[in-house]
Design a protein around this motif. Structure first.
Motif, PDB file in Angstrom:
ATOM      1  N   LEU A 170       0.673  -1.155   0.127  1.00  0.00           N
ATOM      2  CA  LEU A 170      -0.072  -0.009   0.062  1.00  0.00           C
ATOM      3  C   LEU A 170       0.857   1.264  -0.113  1.00  0.00           C
ATOM      4  N   SER A 171       1.986   1.109   0.657  1.00  0.00           N
ATOM      5  CA  SER A 171       2.883   2.241   0.780  1.00  0.00           C
ATOM      6  C   SER A 171       3.423   2.687  -0.483  1.00  0.00           C
ATOM      7  N   LEU A 172       3.534   1.774  -1.720  1.00  0.00           N
ATOM      8  CA  LEU A 172       3.901   2.078  -2.970  1.00  0.00           C
ATOM      9  C   LEU A 172       3.081   3.187  -3.823  1.00  0.00           C
ATOM     10  N   ILE A 173       1.894   3.194  -3.352  1.00  0.00           N
ATOM     11  CA  ILE A 173       0.980   4.098  -4.195  1.00  0.00           C
ATOM     12  C   ILE A 173       1.399   5.337  -3.769  1.00  0.00           C
ATOM     13  N   PRO A 174       1.693   5.854  -5.209  1.00  0.00           N
ATOM     14  CA  PRO A 174       1.930   7.397  -5.113  1.00  0.00           C
ATOM     15  C   PRO A 174       0.752   8.102  -4.599  1.00  0.00           C
ATOM     16  N   ALA A 175       1.031   9.415  -4.050  1.00  0.00           N
ATOM     17  CA  ALA A 175      -0.094  10.138  -3.495  1.00  0.00           C
ATOM     18  C   ALA A 175      -1.208  10.541  -4.679  1.00  0.00           C
ATOM     19  N   GLY A 176      -2.472  10.382  -4.439  1.00  0.00           N
ATOM     20  CA  GLY A 176      -3.415  10.562  -5.599  1.00  0.00           C
ATOM     21  C   GLY A 176      -3.131  10.004  -6.759  1.00  0.00           C
ATOM     22  N   ALA A 177      -2.775   8.797  -6.679  1.00  0.00           N
ATOM     23  CA  ALA A 177      -2.562   7.924  -7.804  1.00  0.00           C
ATOM     24  C   ALA A 177      -3.930   6.921  -8.045  1.00  0.00           C
ATOM     25  N   ASN A 178      -4.354   6.734  -9.133  1.00  0.00           N
ATOM     26  CA  ASN A 178      -5.504   5.824  -9.389  1.00  0.00           C
ATOM     27  C   ASN A 178      -5.157   4.355  -9.057  1.00  0.00           C
ATOM     28  N   HIS A 179      -5.700   3.833  -8.096  1.00  0.00           N
ATOM     29  CA  HIS A 179      -5.422   2.211  -7.925  1.00  0.00           C
ATOM     30  C   HIS A 179      -5.703   1.646  -9.131  1.00  0.00           C
ATOM     31  N   GLU A 180      -5.541   0.368  -9.039  1.00  0.00           N
ATOM     32  CA  GLU A 180      -5.823  -0.567 -10.396  1.00  0.00           C
ATOM     33  C   GLU A 180      -4.679  -0.192 -11.399  1.00  0.00           C
ATOM     34  N   GLU A 181      -3.897   0.751 -11.007  1.00  0.00           N
ATOM     35  CA  GLU A 181      -2.815   0.781 -12.047  1.00  0.00           C
ATOM     36  C   GLU A 181      -1.502   0.052 -11.688  1.00  0.00           C
ATOM     37  N   THR A 182      -0.548  -0.152 -12.497  1.00  0.00           N
ATOM     38  CA  THR A 182       0.685  -0.565 -12.161  1.00  0.00           C
ATOM     39  C   THR A 182       1.800   0.312 -12.020  1.00  0.00           C
ATOM     40  N   PHE A 183       2.472  -0.111 -10.790  1.00  0.00           N
ATOM     41  CA  PHE A 183       3.384   0.741 -10.053  1.00  0.00           C
ATOM     42  C   PHE A 183       4.703   0.159 -10.337  1.00  0.00           C
ATOM     43  N   PRO A 184       5.816   1.065 -10.325  1.00  0.00           N
ATOM     44  CA  PRO A 184       7.149   0.280 -10.422  1.00  0.00           C
ATOM     45  C   PRO A 184       7.457  -0.133  -9.005  1.00  0.00           C
ATOM     46  N   LEU A 185       8.366  -1.185  -9.086  1.00  0.00           N
ATOM     47  CA  LEU A 185       8.794  -1.617  -7.714  1.00  0.00           C
ATOM     48  C   LEU A 185      10.322  -1.981  -7.586  1.00  0.00           C
ATOM     49  N   VAL A 186      11.209  -0.985  -7.181  1.00  0.00           N
ATOM     50  CA  VAL A 186      12.323  -0.756  -7.411  1.00  0.00           C
ATOM     51  C   VAL A 186      13.328  -1.751  -6.460  1.00  0.00           C
ATOM     52  N   LEU A 187      12.445  -2.332  -5.389  1.00  0.00           N
ATOM     53  CA  LEU A 187      13.173  -3.288  -4.367  1.00  0.00           C
ATOM     54  C   LEU A 187      13.051  -4.725  -4.865  1.00  0.00           C
ATOM     55  N   SER A 188      14.124  -5.131  -4.487  1.00  0.00           N
ATOM     56  CA  SER A 188      14.324  -6.605  -4.567  1.00  0.00           C
ATOM     57  C   SER A 188      13.532  -7.291  -3.569  1.00  0.00           C
ATOM     58  N   ARG A 189      13.328  -8.747  -3.812  1.00  0.00           N
ATOM     59  CA  ARG A 189      12.666  -9.442  -2.745  1.00  0.00           C
ATOM     60  C   ARG A 189      13.630  -9.575  -1.339  1.00  0.00           C
ATOM     61  N   LEU A 190      14.812  -9.427  -1.296  1.00  0.00           N
ATOM     62  CA  LEU A 190      15.914  -9.490  -0.169  1.00  0.00           C
ATOM     63  C   LEU A 190      15.582  -7.906   0.246  1.00  0.00           C
ATOM     64  N   GLU A 191      15.507  -7.096  -0.458  1.00  0.00           N
ATOM     65  CA  GLU A 191      15.457  -5.747   0.051  1.00  0.00           C
ATOM     66  C   GLU A 191      14.034  -5.537   1.018  1.00  0.00           C
ATOM     67  N   ILE A 192      12.983  -5.940   0.170  1.00  0.00           N
ATOM     68  CA  ILE A 192      11.747  -5.734   1.016  1.00  0.00           C
ATOM     69  C   ILE A 192      11.949  -6.552   2.205  1.00  0.00           C
ATOM     70  N   ALA A 193      12.477  -7.559   2.442  1.00  0.00           N
ATOM     71  CA  ALA A 193      12.793  -8.379   3.470  1.00  0.00           C
ATOM     72  C   ALA A 193      13.602  -7.403   4.580  1.00  0.00           C
ATOM     73  N   GLU A 194      14.673  -6.936   3.930  1.00  0.00           N
ATOM     74  CA  GLU A 194      15.283  -6.188   5.029  1.00  0.00           C
ATOM     75  C   GLU A 194      14.561  -4.989   5.599  1.00  0.00           C
ATOM     76  N   LEU A 195      13.708  -4.573   4.832  1.00  0.00           N
ATOM     77  CA  LEU A 195      12.678  -3.409   5.100  1.00  0.00           C
ATOM     78  C   LEU A 195      11.599  -3.787   6.259  1.00  0.00           C
ATOM     79  N   LEU A 196      11.340  -4.992   6.140  1.00  0.00           N
ATOM     80  CA  LEU A 196      10.162  -5.278   6.801  1.00  0.00           C
ATOM     81  C   LEU A 196      10.549  -6.407   7.939  1.00  0.00           C
TER      82      LEU A 196
END
Lengths: 240, 240
Positions: free
Chosen positions: B162-188
């Motif tokens: 959810l935090s990836l959604i840019p402010a005021g963007a339409n959902h149902e849209e495709t967002f870029p994901l710059v983090l790898s799985r490992l980086e997501i893991a390190e973040l969470l």
DNA sequence: CGTCCCGTTGACGGCGCTCAAAACAGGTGG
DNA sequence: CCACCTGTTTTGAGCGCCGTCAACGGGACG
């Protein structure tokens, strides 16, 4: 300065104002009109999560805890505040994002956001001081993120115990512990029982002594080692 | 303003300076002498944890991650930074408490701490703006503490998405994901495998679609529900 | 003495980490 | 275009840490 109604040179606001050369006395007199001193008893709620925020406080004495309770669940302590720190200076949202509760009897200075903004605009020295406070809080928050993200239970408790040592105090001394087991658990992201178990284990291995409401460090080096990452090889090896 | 060498009105420093009435043009000219523009490639380290810090940066474009590696162990991501935010403004210690790495190509403005302090003293508007940035960062840090402290794996991943959604963007849209799985893991504060499993589970239940380097939300309400606390009753009930 | 709250201890189960291997994508050179 | 290699992602099996539930002990207070 001594005749300032809020009577404290150590307050960020007063302290900074007093030493800001170019305005000087006039500013001191001006600010004491907008500052209010308040007292809170231990356990008293200063403000509650979700309520509109119009004022901010500067802690003079005592300790506060900041907590949050997302939906229906357990509370999480976001941080502890001691004398000198700001609390409730929210600008982006109109409501407090956490609840502030006094852990000990507390004295604080109150000022409205509006007045605060005016003070900041007119007193660069105060602004610098406020920036410094925010930096410190951010560092604290990042330490918490580190602990919650990677450390196992024992390391979190050890880190917490080390954080209780007042700056420049002699170890081997007995420190007051104002948090209950439950509150420690909420701070460390653990369950009450786990915290209790780790304390018991540490006591059994003469790392600490923990009489009611106090704590005494018996083996600082080993506590420090446990506080570092749980490095794979079981911590039991270190403890025994 | 347009002839300012750093050429960006959206920079906290320039932007604030331009609008600070009483000094105006002179200040703008003065500051462009102490600002340096820098570029970093994706993956490049901007500065490393423990090295002496003398400069701070204002992010113009791109994203940074702040990481820390206590002793010998896995990395923990302390936060992500986007355009407009400050990084490296440390005053208490003489070394950076974290490593900053570019996730995407990055443009930033550099200024030494010494110069920065002088700018802050002379420009209350800039100081106010800086305070606001720190507040925002603190709020982000507290959100991370909340997530790490109480939420189970699935809720953390859902919150992250959810935090990836840019402010005021339409959902149902495709967002870029710059983090790898490992980086997501390190973040969470999770393991790489757990993150992968949760993504797989969510894809299986058509909550998201996750092609390489992107992500698309298919069922916002359910994701939002999972992101709230894991409320006891197994999340499987919600997912299936 | 009874009640309440806090802290402690035990038993048990599940979430998530570890270890390991397979599937996959991307880049490089033949 | 295909073989090869490297790094990322996925999936599986097993188990250990820690959360949950429950019972007990002790100090504070009425």
């Amino acid at each position: 300065m001594l005749n300032c109604r809020c009577q404290h040179g150590q307050c960020v606001l007063c302290g900074a104002l007093v030493t800001s050369g170019d305005h000087g006395k006039a500013q001191v007199c001006e600010i004491r009109g907008v500052l209010n001193r308040r007292r809170y008893a231990a356990g008293e709620v200063v403000f509650r999560e979700g309520t509109p925020c119009t004022q901010l406080l500067v802690l003079r004495t005592g300790q506060l805890k900041l907590t949050t309770m997302p939906l229906t669940g357990r509370e999480q302590i976001l941080g502890l505040l001691v004398a000198g720190q700001l609390v409730g200076f929210e600008t982006s949202d109109a409501t407090y994002p956490y609840t502030a509760t006094a852990l000990t009897p507390v004295e604080a200075c109150c000022i409205t956001h509006k007045e605060m903004l005016r003070v900041l605009e007119e007193n660069p020295a105060v602004a610098l001081s406020v920036i410094q406070r925010f930096r410190d809080e951010l560092v604290q928050a990042q330490i918490m993120i580190r602990n919650l993200g990677i450390k196992p239970a024992h390391a979190r408790v050890a880190s917490f115990i080390l954080s209780l040592i007042p700056a420049g105090a002699n170890h081997e001394e007995t420190f007051p512990l104002v948090l209950s087991r439950l509150e420690i658990a909420e701070l460390l992201g653990l369950s009450e029982e786990t915290v209790s178990r780790v304390f018991a284990e540490m006591r059994r291995n003469s790392l600490i002594d923990a009489p009611h409401g106090e704590i005494r460090l018996l083996d600082m080096p080993r506590i420090r080692r446990i506080a570092g990452i749980g490095n794979g090889e079981s911590w039991h090896g270190d403890l025994l």
